[in-house]
Design a protein around this motif. Structure first.
Motif, mmCIF file in Angstrom:
data_model
loop_
_atom_site.group_PDB
_atom_site.id
_atom_site.type_symbol
_atom_site.label_atom_id
_atom_site.label_comp_id
_atom_site.label_asym_id
_atom_site.label_seq_id
_atom_site.Cartn_x
_atom_site.Cartn_y
_atom_site.Cartn_z
ATOM 1 N N LYS A 9 141.808 -6.271 39.002
ATOM 2 C CA LYS A 9 143.172 -6.756 38.795
ATOM 3 C C LYS A 9 144.155 -5.587 38.775
ATOM 4 O O LYS A 9 145.249 -5.670 39.342
ATOM 5 N N ALA A 10 143.763 -4.479 38.185
ATOM 6 C CA ALA A 10 144.631 -3.301 38.145
ATOM 7 C C ALA A 10 144.843 -2.749 39.557
ATOM 8 O O ALA A 10 145.957 -2.373 39.936
ATOM 9 N N GLU A 17 144.699 -4.464 42.321
ATOM 10 C CA GLU A 17 145.566 -5.421 43.022
ATOM 11 C C GLU A 17 147.020 -5.218 42.611
ATOM 12 O O GLU A 17 147.919 -5.209 43.451
ATOM 13 N N GLN A 18 147.272 -5.037 41.320
ATOM 14 C CA GLN A 18 148.643 -4.839 40.842
ATOM 15 C C GLN A 18 149.227 -3.519 41.348
ATOM 16 O O GLN A 18 150.393 -3.455 41.734
ATOM 17 N N THR A 25 148.351 -2.012 44.088
ATOM 18 C CA THR A 25 148.568 -2.197 45.527
ATOM 19 C C THR A 25 149.873 -2.949 45.768
ATOM 20 O O THR A 25 150.687 -2.561 46.616
ATOM 21 N N GLU A 26 150.067 -4.046 45.018
ATOM 22 C CA GLU A 26 151.298 -4.827 45.167
ATOM 23 C C GLU A 26 152.528 -3.989 44.820
ATOM 24 O O GLU A 26 153.569 -4.065 45.490
ATOM 25 N N GLY A 27 152.413 -3.177 43.768
ATOM 26 C CA GLY A 27 153.529 -2.315 43.383
ATOM 27 C C GLY A 27 153.849 -1.298 44.468
ATOM 28 O O GLY A 27 155.021 -1.058 44.784
ATOM 29 N N SER A 87 155.432 -3.203 47.397
ATOM 30 C CA SER A 87 156.805 -3.640 47.105
ATOM 31 C C SER A 87 157.766 -2.450 47.054
ATOM 32 O O SER A 87 158.950 -2.595 47.327
#
Length: 115
Positions: free
Chosen positions: A23-24, A26-27, A29-31, A34
Motif C-alpha cells: 500500500k505504501a 502504491e501511494q 507511486t501515485e504521489g 500526480s
C-alpha cells in the motif's frame, strides 16, 4: 574455515531487506505520478502544437518552392522564345537573300545569259 571473502555475495540479503508495504508503494507511486503528470501533459501538448506548426511551415515552404520552380520555368520559357525569335529572324533573312538571288538569276536568264 571460511573467511569473510569466501562468503557468497547474496548471502544474508533476503534477511536484510525490510518487509515492503504494498500500500505504501502504491501511494508513493501515485504521489510521484500526480507530481510529474501535469508537467508531462503540458509538455506533450506543447510538443503536439509544435509538431502541427512544423507541418504548416513545411507545407508553406513546399508552396514557396513550387512558386520558385514556376518562376524558373517561366525564365526558361522566355529564353526559348528569345532563341526562337532569333532563329526566325535568321530564316527570314535567308529567305530574303534567296528571293534576291532568284530575282537576279531570273533577270540574267531574261538577258540571255545562261547560268
Amino acid at each position: 574455515a571460511l573467511g569473510p571473502s569466501d562468503a557468497s555475495p547474496d548471502e544474508g540479503v533476503v534477511e536484510d531487506l525490510p518487509l515492503i508495504d504494498e500500500k505504501a508503494v502504491e501511494q508513493l507511486t501515485e504521489g510521484l505520478i500526480s507530481h510529474y503528470l501535469p508537467d508531462l501533459q503540458r509538455s506533450k501538448s506543447a510538443l503536439q502544437e509544435l509538431t502541427q506548426n512544423q507541418v504548416v511551415l513545411l507545407e508553406t515552404l513546399e508552396q514557396e518552392i513550387s512558386k520558385f520552380k514556376e518562376c524558373n520555368s517561366i525564365i526558361e520559357i522566355n529564353a526559348l522564345f528569345s532563341e526562337a525569335k532569333h532563329y526566325h529572324n535568321k530564316l527570314v533573312n535567308i529567305r530574303n537573300e534567296m528571293m534576291m538571288i532568284h530575282e537576279k538569276t531570273s533577270k540574267l536568264k531574261v538577258s540571255g545569259i545562261n547560268i
